[in-house]
Design a protein around this motif. Structure first.
Motif: not given
Length: 150
Positions: A68-77
């Protein structure tokens, strides 16, 4: 912890090159697959365009049949496409994850580094850590600079 150049190669390289890079990351000297978690920096660069944004992809490989991969983006999207491509190339199911949002146009790297640090602390503390939520992350550029100096 995956080097940004290797992460780029995994995301954009030929399948054979990406597969070799992946095996160098997850296998020890004896050929045993030892990586339960992969922390991959994600950048929106391409073969023809310089990147200008960093985010973080955490791949949970404890169940190697269904990573499973989780993506964390401080500029969502902003980095959804490169993160989805990278997760797919690693055979991981991309799941929703959230992260505090940056308030400027330049702290994405600080968020990626501090997010990595927060997740490592969670994982070191307990096996059933909440990996989906970094909403309360406080990214601190000055504290990061001080840690790097020390």
């Amino acid at each position: 912890f995956v080097d940004p150049l290797i992460a780029f190669q995994l995301n954009h390289g030929a399948d054979s090159d990406a597969l070799r890079a992946f095996h160098r990351i997850v296998h020890d000297r004896n050929g045993n697959d030892t990586a339960e978690f992969l922390f991959l920096p994600v950048n929106n660069a391409s073969a023809i365009r310089e990147g200008d944004h960093w985010s973080l992809l955490l791949v949970d490989r404890r169940n190697q049949e269904r990573p499973v991969a989780y993506h964390y983006d401080s500029l969502r999207g902003h980095n959804d496409e490169p993160a989805a491509r990278l997760a797919a190339r690693l055979g991981a199911d991309l799941q929703d994850a959230s992260m505090a949002q940056q308030k400027n146009g330049y702290d994405c790297g600080v968020f990626a580094v501090d997010g990595t640090r927060a997740l490592v602390r969670r994982l070191a503390g307990r096996r059933q850590a909440d990996l989906r939520n970094l909403d309360n992350l406080v990214a601190d550029r000055r504290a990061l600079q001080n840690r790097l100096r020390g």
